[in-house]
Design a protein around this motif. Structure first.
Motif, PDB file in Angstrom:
ATOM      1  N   ASP A  86       0.813  -1.215   0.000  1.00  0.00           N
ATOM      2  CA  ASP A  86       0.000   0.000   0.000  1.00  0.00           C
ATOM      3  C   ASP A  86       0.849   1.269   0.000  1.00  0.00           C
ATOM      4  OD1 ASP A  86      -2.686  -1.023  -0.001  1.00  0.00           O
ATOM      5  OD2 ASP A  86      -2.329  -1.732   2.040  1.00  0.00           O
ATOM      6  N   SER A  87       2.021   1.205   0.628  1.00  0.00           N
ATOM      7  CA  SER A  87       2.859   2.400   0.770  1.00  0.00           C
ATOM      8  C   SER A  87       3.969   2.485  -0.266  1.00  0.00           C
ATOM      9  CB  SER A  87       3.478   2.427   2.169  1.00  0.00           C
ATOM     10  OG  SER A  87       4.233   1.249   2.410  1.00  0.00           O
ATOM     11  N   HIS A  88       4.202   1.400  -1.003  1.00  0.00           N
ATOM     12  CA  HIS A  88       5.284   1.352  -1.991  1.00  0.00           C
ATOM     13  C   HIS A  88       4.759   0.833  -3.330  1.00  0.00           C
ATOM     14  CE1 HIS A  88       7.506   1.537   1.761  1.00  0.00           C
ATOM     15  NE2 HIS A  88       8.625   1.741   1.107  1.00  0.00           N
ATOM     16  N   HIS A  89       5.497   1.155  -4.385  1.00  0.00           N
ATOM     17  CA  HIS A  89       5.209   0.574  -5.696  1.00  0.00           C
ATOM     18  C   HIS A  89       6.037  -0.701  -5.783  1.00  0.00           C
ATOM     19  CE1 HIS A  89       3.540   0.859  -9.740  1.00  0.00           C
ATOM     20  NE2 HIS A  89       4.654   0.292 -10.133  1.00  0.00           N
ATOM     21  N   GLN A  90       5.390  -1.847  -5.580  1.00  0.00           N
ATOM     22  CA  GLN A  90       6.091  -3.111  -5.357  1.00  0.00           C
ATOM     23  C   GLN A  90       6.020  -4.049  -6.560  1.00  0.00           C
ATOM     24  OE1 GLN A  90       6.468  -5.559  -1.394  1.00  0.00           O
ATOM     25  NE2 GLN A  90       4.444  -5.916  -2.228  1.00  0.00           N
ATOM     26  N   HIS A  91       7.197  -4.583  -6.912  1.00  0.00           N
ATOM     27  CA  HIS A  91       7.291  -5.609  -7.955  1.00  0.00           C
ATOM     28  C   HIS A  91       7.802  -6.892  -7.308  1.00  0.00           C
ATOM     29  CE1 HIS A  91       6.834  -2.500 -11.031  1.00  0.00           C
ATOM     30  NE2 HIS A  91       7.768  -1.818 -10.403  1.00  0.00           N
ATOM     31  N   LEU A  92       7.150  -8.005  -7.603  1.00  0.00           N
ATOM     32  CA  LEU A  92       7.583  -9.309  -7.118  1.00  0.00           C
ATOM     33  C   LEU A  92       8.079 -10.126  -8.303  1.00  0.00           C
ATOM     34  CD1 LEU A  92       5.044 -10.610  -4.441  1.00  0.00           C
ATOM     35  CD2 LEU A  92       7.424  -9.993  -4.140  1.00  0.00           C
ATOM     36  N   LEU A  93       9.334 -10.541  -8.227  1.00  0.00           N
ATOM     37  CA  LEU A  93       9.978 -11.245  -9.338  1.00  0.00           C
ATOM     38  C   LEU A  93      10.082 -12.736  -9.024  1.00  0.00           C
ATOM     39  CD1 LEU A  93      11.496 -10.636 -12.059  1.00  0.00           C
ATOM     40  CD2 LEU A  93      13.598 -10.639 -10.699  1.00  0.00           C
ATOM     41  N   LEU A  94       9.474 -13.539  -9.878  1.00  0.00           N
ATOM     42  CA  LEU A  94       9.627 -14.996  -9.782  1.00  0.00           C
ATOM     43  C   LEU A  94      10.921 -15.354 -10.506  1.00  0.00           C
ATOM     44  CD1 LEU A  94       5.903 -15.658 -10.520  1.00  0.00           C
ATOM     45  CD2 LEU A  94       7.040 -16.393  -8.433  1.00  0.00           C
ATOM     46  N   ALA A  95      11.977 -15.584  -9.729  1.00  0.00           N
ATOM     47  CA  ALA A  95      13.336 -15.670 -10.285  1.00  0.00           C
ATOM     48  C   ALA A  95      13.637 -17.073 -10.807  1.00  0.00           C
ATOM     49  CB  ALA A  95      14.354 -15.234  -9.231  1.00  0.00           C
ATOM     50  N   ASP A  96      12.978 -17.432 -11.901  1.00  0.00           N
ATOM     51  CA  ASP A  96      13.187 -18.759 -12.475  1.00  0.00           C
ATOM     52  C   ASP A  96      14.521 -18.863 -13.198  1.00  0.00           C
ATOM     53  OD1 ASP A  96      12.172 -16.974 -14.404  1.00  0.00           O
ATOM     54  OD2 ASP A  96      11.228 -18.573 -15.567  1.00  0.00           O
ATOM     55  N   ALA A  97      14.972 -17.772 -13.818  1.00  0.00           N
ATOM     56  CA  ALA A  97      16.273 -17.804 -14.502  1.00  0.00           C
ATOM     57  C   ALA A  97      17.404 -17.976 -13.497  1.00  0.00           C
ATOM     58  CB  ALA A  97      16.478 -16.522 -15.311  1.00  0.00           C
ATOM     59  N   GLN A  98      17.308 -17.288 -12.369  1.00  0.00           N
ATOM     60  CA  GLN A  98      18.341 -17.442 -11.341  1.00  0.00           C
ATOM     61  C   GLN A  98      18.273 -18.826 -10.699  1.00  0.00           C
ATOM     62  OE1 GLN A  98      18.178 -14.122  -8.641  1.00  0.00           O
ATOM     63  NE2 GLN A  98      18.773 -12.651 -10.209  1.00  0.00           N
ATOM     64  N   ALA A  99      17.079 -19.393 -10.637  1.00  0.00           N
ATOM     65  CA  ALA A  99      16.946 -20.747 -10.087  1.00  0.00           C
ATOM     66  C   ALA A  99      17.686 -21.767 -10.943  1.00  0.00           C
ATOM     67  CB  ALA A  99      15.466 -21.123  -9.989  1.00  0.00           C
ATOM     68  N   LEU A 100      17.826 -21.473 -12.237  1.00  0.00           N
ATOM     69  CA  LEU A 100      18.529 -22.400 -13.136  1.00  0.00           C
ATOM     70  C   LEU A 100      20.030 -22.421 -12.907  1.00  0.00           C
ATOM     71  CD1 LEU A 100      16.727 -21.821 -16.563  1.00  0.00           C
ATOM     72  CD2 LEU A 100      16.598 -23.853 -15.112  1.00  0.00           C
ATOM     73  N   THR A 101      20.573 -21.412 -12.197  1.00  0.00           N
ATOM     74  CA  THR A 101      22.029 -21.358 -12.019  1.00  0.00           C
ATOM     75  C   THR A 101      22.561 -22.572 -11.272  1.00  0.00           C
ATOM     76  OG1 THR A 101      21.843 -20.035  -9.982  1.00  0.00           O
ATOM     77  CG2 THR A 101      22.074 -18.831 -12.067  1.00  0.00           C
ATOM     78  N   ASP A 102      21.721 -23.236 -10.475  1.00  0.00           N
ATOM     79  CA  ASP A 102      22.152 -24.487  -9.850  1.00  0.00           C
ATOM     80  C   ASP A 102      21.077 -25.575  -9.980  1.00  0.00           C
ATOM     81  OD1 ASP A 102      20.483 -23.110  -8.152  1.00  0.00           O
ATOM     82  OD2 ASP A 102      21.507 -23.703  -6.316  1.00  0.00           O
TER      83      ASP A 102
END
Length: 337
Positions: free
Chosen positions: A37-53
């Motif tokens: 409510d107080s911030h402009h929030q983005h939530l990133l589903l980090a699937d590309a970073q999950a592939l690093t391992d």
């Protein structure tokens, strides 16, 4: 985001390697619900970073995009207030990562304390996937693509924020003006939640988590398995609260702090059994997880809605991140046809 929206920009998210658990809830999810409510929030589903391992198990990463998104919605993330997007569907992030790699050295990446500890934890030694070593640069691309100024992280992630700001300063210096903003870490007011087995880290890979759709039976089993004070052999014995996993969880989730302090005092002087304390925690966790589990089950019946939320959020974020990439390329004097 409209030109009139002056709220601070937040970027946060999770690697899509498994369902979220109570450690995520107390560490970030609870605060994200309040911040939307107080911030402009983005939530990133980090699937590309999950592939690093996890490059050998792409299906695990793909399926958990849906699982984590469902967890977000079940705990109260509102897609009309918070934009949820899929990392691998934002090509500007990859281009920014490639550009930023020219502004950081391998030696500096290897000195990053977070990366060093994660390399040791996974036993990579010198057989480190290049994508994993460059994880801080990819994270810098994520943060700066949204021009985020606030990034909620755990204390162990502070070196990643510092490295992001180093890259920001180098890129800005090359461009000749402050195009990219530096960001600040927003730390949780609750420390890292240990695994219910007493190990320092609650981890999906260690199997010591309580997931957000745990059944009452699962919760009871996990609480009963929790470590207490090994010297508290009889009810009348004085017990130690510090390092006692049950009390660590009560500190995180028990909202009646006055009663909790009385409980601690009673435990310390003796006369209070571990079973009584565990019963209190079990009830608190059932009351917390029960409604989340019900919402999650309802959401799972409508997979098209989940996909629509991800599609719409990702499309919005594709515009935002592409604009930042264009500005960086123009600032560096690169061609853009």
């Amino acid at each position: 985001m409209s030109n009139q929206d002056t709220r601070p920009v937040i970027l946060t998210g999770d690697r899509t390697t498994g369902q979220l658990h109570l450690g995520h809830f107390v560490g970030s999810l609870r605060s994200r619900v309040g911040l939307q409510d107080s911030h402009h929030q983005h939530l990133l589903l980090a699937d590309a970073q999950a592939l690093t391992d996890n490059a050998d198990n792409v299906e695990k990463v793909r399926s958990n995009v849906i699982e984590v998104a469902t967890d977000y919605l079940a705990v109260g993330i509102d897609p009309s207030k918070t934009t949820i997007c899929v990392q691998s569907c934002l090509p500007a992030l990859n281009e920014l990562t490639m550009l930023y790699l020219n502004f950081v050295t391998v030696a500096r990446l290897e000195r990053n304390p977070t990366i060093k500890s994660e390399i040791q934890l996974r036993g990579f030694e010198r057989d480190i996937p290049a994508g994993f070593l460059c994880y801080p640069v990819a994270q810098a691309a994520d943060i700066t693509a949204f021009k985020a100024t606030v990034v909620p992280v755990g204390e162990d992630q502070i070196p990643m924020i510092e490295q992001t700001n180093e890259i920001v300063r180098r890129v800005n210096r090359q461009i000749g003006r402050d195009l990219l903003p530096e960001c600040k870490a927003l730390l949780s007011n609750v420390g890292r939640l240990p695994g219910f087995d007493g190990k320092a880290k609650m981890s999906k890979s260690l199997g010591n988590t309580i997931v957000l759709n745990a059944t009452d039976k699962d919760i009871k089993k996990a609480v009963n398995a929790m470590y207490t004070d090994p010297n508290h052999l009889r009810i009348e014995d004085p017990g130690q609260v510090e390092g006692n996993v049950v009390f660590t969880y009560l500190d995180a989730f028990d909202t009646n702090k006055e009663e909790l302090e009385e409980l601690k005092a009673h435990y310390r002087r003796g006369g209070l059994g571990d079973g009584t304390v565990k019963k209190r925690l079990e009830g608190i966790l059932k009351d917390l997880i029960g409604p989340i589990r019900e919402r999650r089950n309802e959401l799972s019946k409508d997979p098209d809605y989940i996909m629509d939320v991800l599609r719409e959020g990702t499309e919005k974020c594709r515009v935002i991140t592409q604009q930042t990439l264009d500005e960086v390329k123009d600032g560096l004097g690169m061609f853009r046809f």
